[in-house]
Enzyme design. Structure first.
Site, PDB file in Angstrom:
ATOM      1  N   ARG A 224       0.782  -1.563   0.198  1.00 34.08           N
ATOM      2  CA  ARG A 224       0.054   0.211  -0.214  1.00 34.08           C
ATOM      3  C   ARG A 224       1.192   1.074  -0.018  1.00 34.08           C
ATOM      4  O   ARG A 224       1.901   0.989   0.372  1.00 34.08           O
ATOM      5  CB  ARG A 224      -0.901  -0.052   0.736  1.00 34.08           C
ATOM      6  CG  ARG A 224      -1.840  -0.838   1.251  1.00 34.08           C
ATOM      7  CD  ARG A 224      -3.220  -0.204   0.510  1.00 34.08           C
ATOM      8  NE  ARG A 224      -3.769  -1.856   0.268  1.00 34.08           N
ATOM      9  CZ  ARG A 224      -4.368  -2.284  -1.274  1.00 34.08           C
ATOM     10  NH1 ARG A 224      -3.304  -2.366  -1.663  1.00 34.08           N
ATOM     11  NH2 ARG A 224      -5.172  -3.110  -0.781  1.00 34.08           N
ATOM     12  N   HIS A 272      -1.719   1.127  -9.604  1.00 35.49           N
ATOM     13  CA  HIS A 272      -2.536   0.145  -8.484  1.00 35.49           C
ATOM     14  C   HIS A 272      -2.545  -1.200  -9.100  1.00 35.49           C
ATOM     15  O   HIS A 272      -4.056  -1.660  -9.192  1.00 35.49           O
ATOM     16  CB  HIS A 272      -3.089   0.230  -8.155  1.00 35.49           C
ATOM     17  CG  HIS A 272      -3.977  -0.516  -6.541  1.00 35.49           C
ATOM     18  ND1 HIS A 272      -4.207   0.420  -5.215  1.00 35.49           N
ATOM     19  CD2 HIS A 272      -3.707  -0.980  -6.812  1.00 35.49           C
ATOM     20  CE1 HIS A 272      -4.069  -0.569  -4.348  1.00 35.49           C
ATOM     21  NE2 HIS A 272      -4.449  -1.898  -5.169  1.00 35.49           N
TER      22      HIS A 272
HETATM   23  N1  LIG Z   1      -0.743  -4.063  -5.715  1.00 37.00           N
HETATM   24  C1  LIG Z   1      -1.828  -4.796  -5.656  1.00 37.00           C
HETATM   25  O1  LIG Z   1      -2.150  -4.736  -6.705  1.00 37.00           O
HETATM   26  C2  LIG Z   1      -1.872  -5.228  -4.914  1.00 37.00           C
HETATM   27  C3  LIG Z   1      -2.930  -6.425  -4.831  1.00 37.00           C
HETATM   28  C4  LIG Z   1      -3.471  -7.473  -4.244  1.00 37.00           C
HETATM   29  C5  LIG Z   1      -2.640  -6.981  -2.358  1.00 37.00           C
HETATM   30  N2  LIG Z   1      -2.267  -6.426  -2.364  1.00 37.00           N
HETATM   31  C6  LIG Z   1      -1.686  -5.977  -0.964  1.00 37.00           C
HETATM   32  O2  LIG Z   1      -0.897  -7.096  -0.568  1.00 37.00           O
HETATM   33  C7  LIG Z   1      -1.604  -6.793   1.274  1.00 37.00           C
HETATM   34  C8  LIG Z   1      -0.798  -8.586   1.480  1.00 37.00           C
HETATM   35  O3  LIG Z   1      -1.399  -9.234   0.709  1.00 37.00           O
HETATM   36  P1  LIG Z   1      -1.271 -10.843   1.800  1.00 37.00           P
HETATM   37  O4  LIG Z   1      -2.892 -11.878   0.626  1.00 37.00           O
HETATM   38  O5  LIG Z   1      -0.252 -11.427   1.036  1.00 37.00           O
HETATM   39  O6  LIG Z   1      -1.753 -10.937   3.179  1.00 37.00           O
HETATM   40  P2  LIG Z   1      -1.854 -11.635   4.210  1.00 37.00           P
HETATM   41  O7  LIG Z   1      -1.893 -13.438   3.809  1.00 37.00           O
HETATM   42  O8  LIG Z   1      -2.509 -11.090   5.161  1.00 37.00           O
HETATM   43  O9  LIG Z   1       0.054 -12.032   4.836  1.00 37.00           O
HETATM   44  C9  LIG Z   1       0.104 -10.803   5.055  1.00 37.00           C
HETATM   45  C10 LIG Z   1       1.722 -11.424   5.797  1.00 37.00           C
HETATM   46  O10 LIG Z   1       2.696  -9.734   6.275  1.00 37.00           O
HETATM   47  C11 LIG Z   1       3.077  -9.602   7.406  1.00 37.00           C
HETATM   48  N3  LIG Z   1       2.991  -8.697   8.499  1.00 37.00           N
HETATM   49  C12 LIG Z   1       1.911  -8.268   8.623  1.00 37.00           C
HETATM   50  N4  LIG Z   1       1.812  -7.724   9.356  1.00 37.00           N
HETATM   51  C13 LIG Z   1       3.956  -7.021   9.836  1.00 37.00           C
HETATM   52  C14 LIG Z   1       4.606  -6.965  11.013  1.00 37.00           C
HETATM   53  N5  LIG Z   1       4.104  -6.081  11.751  1.00 37.00           N
HETATM   54  N6  LIG Z   1       5.914  -6.953  10.676  1.00 37.00           N
HETATM   55  C15 LIG Z   1       6.055  -8.043  10.279  1.00 37.00           C
HETATM   56  N7  LIG Z   1       5.075  -8.534   9.168  1.00 37.00           N
HETATM   57  C16 LIG Z   1       3.629  -8.266   8.836  1.00 37.00           C
HETATM   58  C17 LIG Z   1       1.943 -11.634   7.915  1.00 37.00           C
HETATM   59  O11 LIG Z   1       2.995 -11.824   8.779  1.00 37.00           O
HETATM   60  P3  LIG Z   1       2.626 -13.411   9.638  1.00 37.00           P
HETATM   61  O12 LIG Z   1       2.140 -14.409   8.588  1.00 37.00           O
HETATM   62  O13 LIG Z   1       3.717 -13.478  11.133  1.00 37.00           O
HETATM   63  O14 LIG Z   1       1.278 -13.407  10.194  1.00 37.00           O
HETATM   64  C18 LIG Z   1       2.402 -12.049   7.071  1.00 37.00           C
HETATM   65  O15 LIG Z   1       3.357 -13.022   6.700  1.00 37.00           O
HETATM   66  C19 LIG Z   1      -2.389  -6.869   1.044  1.00 37.00           C
HETATM   67  O16 LIG Z   1      -2.957  -6.836   2.126  1.00 37.00           O
HETATM   68  C20 LIG Z   1      -2.707  -5.922   0.111  1.00 37.00           C
HETATM   69  O17 LIG Z   1      -2.341  -4.536   0.693  1.00 37.00           O
HETATM   70  C21 LIG Z   1      -1.368  -5.422  -2.860  1.00 37.00           C
END
Ligand SMILES: NC(=O)c1ccc[n+]([C@@H]2O[C@H](COP(=O)([O-])OP(=O)(O)OC[C@H]3O[C@@H](n4cnc5c(N)ncnc54)[C@H](OP(=O)(O)O)[C@@H]3O)[C@@H](O)[C@H]2O)c1
Length: 309
Positions: A224, A272
């Site tokens: 983000r 995005h």
């Molecule tokens: N640009 C785009 O087109 C696009 C599209 C889709 C998504 N996104 C972004 O991608 C993000 C990630 O998606 P996802 O599905 O992979 O999310 P997810 O499955 O919820 O994974 C989040 C990861 O971040 C880690 N994390 C969260 N808070 C943290 C912290 N304070 N310190 C260190 N690690 C932390 C988590 O750790 P743990 O494993 O220990 O829980 C987990 O490994 C979304 O939230 C969104 O913002 C962008």
């Protein structure tokens, strides 16, 4: 008892999602905001960037389902009653598209493809050498970060992921905690941000973070916009740490036309689009979660509201 779709400005996605849901279940009631004859019949709301308060008019709402992987628009809406479960939608297509974007950008920069394209414009034959592999640090090891890490590992790169819990794909190194992150930054050829936006991750990539990056490295932000302190980036690029920033997300979207990132030679802007939700692709998962909500069962991909993701 049915589903309302609340996605302002996304009329085509909303219409396609309704068709896809009703193709899976012809008896399913699906309405698109604001055309809802009886708000009392709404059990699930599928939303993307709705205005806070919009879900407050559904007295029997049980599930608030994000149309994508991010959930800030739901967590930032104080009007959603505590009993409503917040969930997100991540399907195989979304994961594949993100992996392609991350791998594509990393390869483009490791191999110097932008330089090759510039050479062609000046009819210059320049066989550019490139390093045999890269050290890639991925912030976030979740559905998207973990998949990108696996793909880069299989291509022979040395990948490390940073997460809260130490979760990591098999054969991928994992680090936890701010100190370990700061120690890892100087060794990374590419740093990829795939974190959710939470109180703990907002403004993570600031001047002190950037100053620890490897000279000549690549910063790729697909999480983000607010993960990056945008005003700290241009001085950091001037110092060569990082050499290039590939940004798909911004604090203000659309990125204003006069924003300095647009014309900067070492900032690569995309609107995005790293990974876009496909309505037909996610309809099955949304329908399954709606049925769980109707049955009073726990939802898939439910969000831990206290943790923020
Ligand atoms: N640009 C785009 O087109 C696009 C599209 C889709 C998504 N996104 C972004 O991608 C993000 C990630 O998606 P996802 O599905 O992979 O999310 P997810 O499955 O919820 O994974 C989040 C990861 O971040 C880690 N994390 C969260 N808070 C943290 C912290 N304070 N310190 C260190 N690690 C932390 C988590 O750790 P743990 O494993 O220990 O829980 C987990 O490994 C979304 O939230 C969104 O913002 C962008």
């Amino acid at each position: 008892m049915g589903i309302v779709i609340v996605m302002p400005g996304r009329d085509e996605d909303a219409a396609r999602l309704r068709v896809a849901l009703q193709r899976l279940d012809s008896d399913l009631e699906v309405w698109i905001q604001p055309d809802i004859p009886d708000p009392g019949r709404v059990v699930s709301a599928v939303t993307w960037k709705h205005s806070p308060g919009e879900l407050g008019r559904f007295p029997n709402l049980r599930a608030a389902i994000s149309y994508g992987a991010g959930v800030e628009h739901l967590l930032d809406d104080p009007s959603i009653p505590a009993g409503v479960t917040i969930a997100r939608t991540v399907d195989e297509g979304l994961i594949r598209d993100m992996v392609e974007f991350v791998v594509g950008r990393v390869i483009e920069h490791r191999r110097g493809f932008r330089g090759v394209a510039a050479d062609q414009r000046t009819s210059s034959w320049v066989p550019r050498r490139y390093p045999p592999h890269w050290d890639v640090l991925i912030l976030g090891a979740g559905r998207l970060g973990g998949a990108a890490a696996e793909a880069l590992h299989h291509l022979g790169h040395r990948v490390t992921v940073w997460s809260r819990s130490g979760r990591a794909p098999v054969h991928v190194s994992s680090i936890v905690g701010r100190e370990a992150l700061l120690e890892a930054l100087p060794g990374a050829d590419a740093v990829v941000c795939l974190l959710p936006l939470t109180g703990a991750t907002r403004d993570l990539i600031d001047a002190s973070f950037l100053a620890r990056m490897k000279p000549g490295s690549l910063l790729l932000n697909v999480g983000r916009g607010a993960h990056l302190v945008e005003s700290d980036l241009l001085p950091a690029l001037d110092s060569g740490r990082p050499a290039v920033a590939v940004l798909d997300v911004f604090t203000t979207e659309p990125l204003p036309p006069d924003h300095p990132f647009w014309g900067h030679p070492r900032v690569v802007v995309s609107p995005h689009v790293a990974s876009l939700t496909d309505p037909e692709g996610v309809a099955g998962a949304i329908l399954a979660n709606h049925r769980r909500a109707v049955a009073g069962e726990p939802l898939c991909d439910a969000v831990d509201v206290d943790r923020g993701y």
